[in-house]
Design a protein around this motif. Structure first.
Motif, PDB file in Angstrom:
ATOM      1  N   ARG A   1       1.272   1.943 -22.856  1.00  0.00           N
ATOM      2  CA  ARG A   1       0.126   1.726 -21.979  1.00  0.00           C
ATOM      3  C   ARG A   1      -0.456   0.376 -22.309  1.00  0.00           C
ATOM      4  NH1 ARG A   1      -4.409   6.115 -21.745  1.00  0.00           N
ATOM      5  NH2 ARG A   1      -4.355   5.894 -23.999  1.00  0.00           N
TER       6      ARG A   1
ATOM      7  N   LYS B   1       0.694   2.247 -16.960  1.00  0.00           N
ATOM      8  CA  LYS B   1       1.561   3.145 -17.717  1.00  0.00           C
ATOM      9  C   LYS B   1       2.985   2.744 -17.375  1.00  0.00           C
ATOM     10  CE  LYS B   1      -1.295   7.227 -17.645  1.00  0.00           C
ATOM     11  NZ  LYS B   1      -1.336   8.642 -17.270  1.00  0.00           N
TER      12      LYS B   1
ATOM     13  N   GLY C   1      -4.103   2.273 -12.938  1.00  0.00           N
ATOM     14  CA  GLY C   1      -5.434   2.856 -12.723  1.00  0.00           C
ATOM     15  C   GLY C   1      -6.479   1.791 -13.026  1.00  0.00           C
ATOM     16  N   GLU C   2      -7.596   1.907 -12.381  1.00  0.00           N
ATOM     17  CA  GLU C   2      -8.639   0.901 -12.578  1.00  0.00           C
ATOM     18  C   GLU C   2      -9.614   1.359 -13.659  1.00  0.00           C
ATOM     19  OE1 GLU C   2     -11.764   0.206  -9.548  1.00  0.00           O
ATOM     20  OE2 GLU C   2     -10.800  -1.737  -9.315  1.00  0.00           O
ATOM     21  N   THR C   3      -9.912   0.476 -14.597  1.00  0.00           N
ATOM     22  CA  THR C   3     -10.871   0.825 -15.640  1.00  0.00           C
ATOM     23  C   THR C   3     -12.280   0.535 -15.138  1.00  0.00           C
ATOM     24  OG1 THR C   3     -10.822  -1.368 -16.622  1.00  0.00           O
ATOM     25  CG2 THR C   3      -9.183   0.219 -17.415  1.00  0.00           C
TER      26      THR C   3
ATOM     27  N   GLU D   1       1.610   3.737  -3.445  1.00  0.00           N
ATOM     28  CA  GLU D   1       0.216   4.083  -3.750  1.00  0.00           C
ATOM     29  C   GLU D   1      -0.098   4.063  -5.241  1.00  0.00           C
ATOM     30  OE1 GLU D   1       0.377   7.886  -1.812  1.00  0.00           O
ATOM     31  OE2 GLU D   1      -1.073   7.199  -0.369  1.00  0.00           O
ATOM     32  N   GLU D   2       0.930   4.354  -6.039  1.00  0.00           N
ATOM     33  CA  GLU D   2       0.671   4.477  -7.477  1.00  0.00           C
ATOM     34  C   GLU D   2       0.249   3.156  -8.117  1.00  0.00           C
ATOM     35  OE1 GLU D   2       3.469   5.025  -5.806  1.00  0.00           O
ATOM     36  OE2 GLU D   2       5.275   4.829  -7.043  1.00  0.00           O
TER      37      GLU D   2
ATOM     38  N   GLN E   1      -5.268  -0.573 -15.814  1.00  0.00           N
ATOM     39  CA  GLN E   1      -4.557   0.113 -16.895  1.00  0.00           C
ATOM     40  C   GLN E   1      -3.182   0.534 -16.392  1.00  0.00           C
ATOM     41  OE1 GLN E   1      -6.551   3.350 -19.216  1.00  0.00           O
ATOM     42  NE2 GLN E   1      -4.847   4.559 -18.438  1.00  0.00           N
TER      43      GLN E   1
ATOM     44  N   GLY F   1      -1.961   1.107  -6.570  1.00  0.00           N
ATOM     45  CA  GLY F   1      -3.365   0.911  -6.216  1.00  0.00           C
ATOM     46  C   GLY F   1      -3.659  -0.337  -5.396  1.00  0.00           C
TER      47      GLY F   1
ATOM     48  N   ARG G   1       0.826  -1.218   0.000  1.00  0.00           N
ATOM     49  CA  ARG G   1       0.000   0.000   0.000  1.00  0.00           C
ATOM     50  C   ARG G   1       0.853   1.258   0.000  1.00  0.00           C
ATOM     51  NH1 ARG G   1      -3.753  -1.251   4.999  1.00  0.00           N
ATOM     52  NH2 ARG G   1      -1.689  -1.829   5.728  1.00  0.00           N
TER      53      ARG G   1
ATOM     54  N   MET H   1      -6.727  -0.807  -3.119  1.00  0.00           N
ATOM     55  CA  MET H   1      -7.760   0.053  -3.709  1.00  0.00           C
ATOM     56  C   MET H   1      -8.445  -0.660  -4.870  1.00  0.00           C
ATOM     57  SD  MET H   1      -7.574   3.158  -2.345  1.00  0.00           S
ATOM     58  CE  MET H   1      -8.140   4.191  -3.676  1.00  0.00           C
ATOM     59  N   TYR H   2      -7.628  -1.242  -5.727  1.00  0.00           N
ATOM     60  CA  TYR H   2      -8.152  -1.894  -6.920  1.00  0.00           C
ATOM     61  C   TYR H   2      -8.197  -3.394  -6.666  1.00  0.00           C
ATOM     62  CZ  TYR H   2      -6.647   2.586  -8.842  1.00  0.00           C
ATOM     63  OH  TYR H   2      -6.455   3.915  -9.064  1.00  0.00           O
TER      64      TYR H   2
ATOM     65  N   GLU I   1       2.389   3.926 -13.045  1.00  0.00           N
ATOM     66  CA  GLU I   1       1.071   4.158 -12.466  1.00  0.00           C
ATOM     67  C   GLU I   1       0.110   3.074 -12.914  1.00  0.00           C
ATOM     68  OE1 GLU I   1      -0.462   8.113 -13.253  1.00  0.00           O
ATOM     69  OE2 GLU I   1      -2.471   7.286 -13.213  1.00  0.00           O
TER      70      GLU I   1
END
Lengths: 334, 351
Positions: free
Chosen positions: A254, A243, A233-235, A117-118, A241, A120, A114, A123-124, A231
């Motif tokens: 990506r 990067k 990210g959650e779609t 953080e980048e 996703q 996730g 955790r 979180m995800y 990074e």
């Protein structure tokens, strides 16, 4: 003459082997384990690199070797003092244990993902750690949170290793080969899955490691991309996703995967700062001498074994656990 | 749905309750002319706070500094002058309206902390040039921090919530945090750099739903070198395009930003992308003051919403805001202020 008691703090593979070896040397070891059972991290693992042998086989062998040795579980030692030819360990609950010497086999903690953080984690729902993937292997079912089998999986190396930003400058040593092993096992567990490893360097240093790295590519179709994920990210459909920069071709890329596995490194546990022993820059206990005194601490009567002094393989850990018993025998004999 | 980053408090900071020296942005009054006024009106008049400003204050040099046309020593001297004005006004808390200014002040204070000789030099330069001296601010916050701090009070005094007036459903809000807010010093941003809460906290407090879209942290396209150098402008719009592609599937009701340039580029580039690519983006892009202003019941044309490229009327209708369409392009004095000659045709239903 009564057998001399030696405290073995930690009941992982180092502690179990050290206790067995100490008994063979004529001592009376006492294993003090902070969790509810012995076996440590290895007991949580499914299969081991580089042969993919079951981790349970190692635990079974060490359990047999340490059968009958006295042990205390659910007992976390918080202080350790050496004086007057003996050592005293005190637990968080105030229990005192005394012995002629002590073997600190406290191992490591897994890095808390955790903190990065980048990526996730926490979180995800489809970002997991290598330890959680291993649990999936043990359960015989690799699946996304939705229950579906993943079609694309990314494995990110060096999460909490070689990373100044989180104060973990050291290499955790075993993650590269673990990533290779887990990539292979993913392709075995989920037919047709596409696995991509993102690494900064691949350190396949041990016997059979390079061969496994090659096998993973040739036979299992695992892809390796040199580059750190910047990074995740959650779609909308709960995929991840990514990067990342491919640093070999010098281009950003990506991609979207169904599951992201974070190869979490080893970090020094809290006891490294509470036992009053010297520590290294990486936070783990410092051996008295890095060449000839690897299992001795700077305090007479207190010895070290396994990953208490830094990341190691199981084989290296077992060797140290045998060596520490021999060392104690020699020192106390003098 | 409640914002899922429950641990945003790990990145919180002390925000003083009152008594601030206010420094405006260089560009916001041109881009979104009602925002700074709305901020001052709400905090001063509705919440009774003490916020002062000094007309002598200048740019912080942020744009020039990041474009390599203003040297660091000059930036430090000008920052020192801003702090001197705050000191002369008798204040210890500094609130900056611009994200880049907030970043500049944070960076300069951090450099002075680690290299006291730089602070001594800045003091010397300022004194030689202007005869001024200064105290460093005890509290440095961005205006969005301060509005976050009073979000519950605004919710209490507000006349509406961020919900669809017809259905009662919370509006879906995508936020964009200026890079110089928390990416420079994550600890100085509420919620940190990865899962910022400063805007999401306002959205939640005022009844909306914050949407965490994959490119939430991506640059909006306002990166100084991306748009100041005309040859690089393709990078700017390419960044914005990534943002819109990422947020559009969530069908957001509006975008909210806390950076002067982000709100502008996320508004204007939708029109440009529609013209370039045939897309149909029409997501209203608000500043957080405009969002607060709507909650507080300020007339949308007093908030300056007529200056947006993306029409805001569909959002106003969802919120149940009463407005006079005929007054959209009338100034405060009732005179016609001009309007776009050929407004783009947007089709939100095609998103």
């Amino acid at each position: 003459m009564a057998q001399e008691r030696i405290l073995v703090i930690g009941g992982g593979v180092a502690g179990m082997q050290a206790a067995a070896a100490l008994r063979e040397e004529g001592f009376s070891p006492l294993i003090i384990e902070r969790s509810s059972k012995t076996g440590g991290h290895v007991a949580q693992w499914d299969r081991l690199f580089p042969t993919q042998a079951p981790a349970q086989a190692v635990i079974d062998e060490l359990s047999a070797a340490s059968q009958g040795i006295e042990s205390v579980t659910d007992c976390e030692i918080t202080s350790l003092t050496a004086a007057d030819g003996g050592v005293t360990a005190v637990s968080a609950g105030g229990d005192r244990y005394e012995g002629r010497a002590a073997v600190v086999a406290t191992g490591f903690d897994l890095f808390d993902a955790r903190l990065k953080e980048e990526y996730g984690y926490g979180m995800y729902e489809n970002v997991i750690t290598s330890a959680e993937l291993e649990q999936m292997f043990r359960d015989g079912r690799v699946a996304m949170k939705s229950g579906e089998a993943p079609k694309r999986v990314a494995i990110l190396h060096c999460v909490g290793s070689r990373d100044e930003k989180v104060g973990q400058n050291h290499c955790s040593k075993v993650c590269c080969i673990t990533g290779i092993k887990q990539a292979i096992e993913l392709t075995e567990a989920v037919p047709g899955v596409q696995v991509t490893n993102f690494y900064m360097d691949l350190r396949a240093f041990g016997n059979g490691y390079e061969e496994l790295y090659r096998k993973s590519q040739v036979e299992n179709g695992v892809t390796y991309i040199r580059g750190r994920i910047s990074e995740a990210g959650e779609t909308q459909d709960k995929r991840i996703q990514l990067k990342v920069e491919d640093t070999l071709v010098g281009r950003p890329l990506r991609m979207t995967v169904d599951m992201l596995v974070l190869l979490v490194g080893m970090r020094a546990p809290g006891c490294c700062s509470s036992f009053g022993l010297e520590t290294q820059a990486n936070g783990f206990f410092a051996p008295r001498d890095p060449y000839t005194g690897t299992v001795a601490s700077s305090v007479p009567g207190v010895y070290l074994a396994g990953t208490a002094t830094g990341p190691k393989t199981i084989g290296e850990t077992i060797n140290e656990a045998v060596a520490v018993a021999r060392r104690i025998k020699r020192d106390l004999g003098e | 749905m409640k914002y899922r980053y429950a641990n945003w408090q790990e990145y919180s900071k002390y925000i003083a309750d009152d008594h601030y020296y206010y420094a405006r942005s260089c560009i916001r009054q041109n881009f979104f002319p009602g925002s700074e006024k709305a901020f001052l009106d709400i905090l001063r008049n509705d919440l009774g706070m003490d916020i002062t400003e000094d007309p002598r204050h200048t740019t912080c040099t942020g744009i020039g500094y990041h474009s390599d046309v203003v040297p660091l020593e000059t930036t430090m001297a000008i920052v020192a002058r801003q702090f001197a004005l705050m000191t002369e006004c008798g204040y210890e808390n500094y609130v900056a309206s611009c994200i880049t200014s907030f970043g500049i002040y944070s960076e300069v204070l951090d450099m002075w902390h680690h290299f006291p000789e730089l602070e001594a030099k800045a003091r010397e330069n300022l004194f030689k040039a202007t005869g001024r001296e200064f105290h460093k601010p005890k509290i440095l916050v961005h205006t969005s921090d301060l509005m976050f701090h009073v979000r519950e009070k605004i919710a209490e005094k507000g006349v509406r919530r961020l919900v669809n007036a017809a259905t009662g459903e919370p509006l879906k809000v995508v936020d964009h945090i200026g890079c110089h807010y928390a990416k420079v010093f994550p600890k100085k941003g509420i919620g940190g750099a990865e899962f910022p809460y400063v805007l999401a906290g306002m959205v939640e407090a005022w009844g909306g739903q914050s949407v965490d879209y994959p490119e939430r942290r991506h640059c909006c396209g306002f990166g100084f070198r991306n748009y100041l150098v005309q040859a690089n402008r393709g990078y700017s719009i390419a960044n914005s395009k990534k943002k819109f592609e990422s947020m559009a599937p969530y069908q957001p009701d509006f975008i909210v930003s806390n950076c002067p340039g982000c709100a502008m580029f996320l508004d204007r580039w939708q029109f440009t992308l529609n013209a370039m690519t045939g897309s149909n983006y029409a997501i209203p892009s608000l500043t957080y003051e405009e969002m607060a202003g709507l909650v507080m019941g300020i007339d949308p044309w007093d908030l300056g919403l007529q200056m947006h490229q993306v029409p805001v009327e569909p959002l106003l209708d969802k919120l149940g805001v009463q407005y006079d369409p005929a007054a959209k392009y009338l100034g405060k004095n009732g005179k016609f202020i001009g309007q776009p000659v050929a407004p783009a045709i947007y089709n939100p239903a095609a998103l």
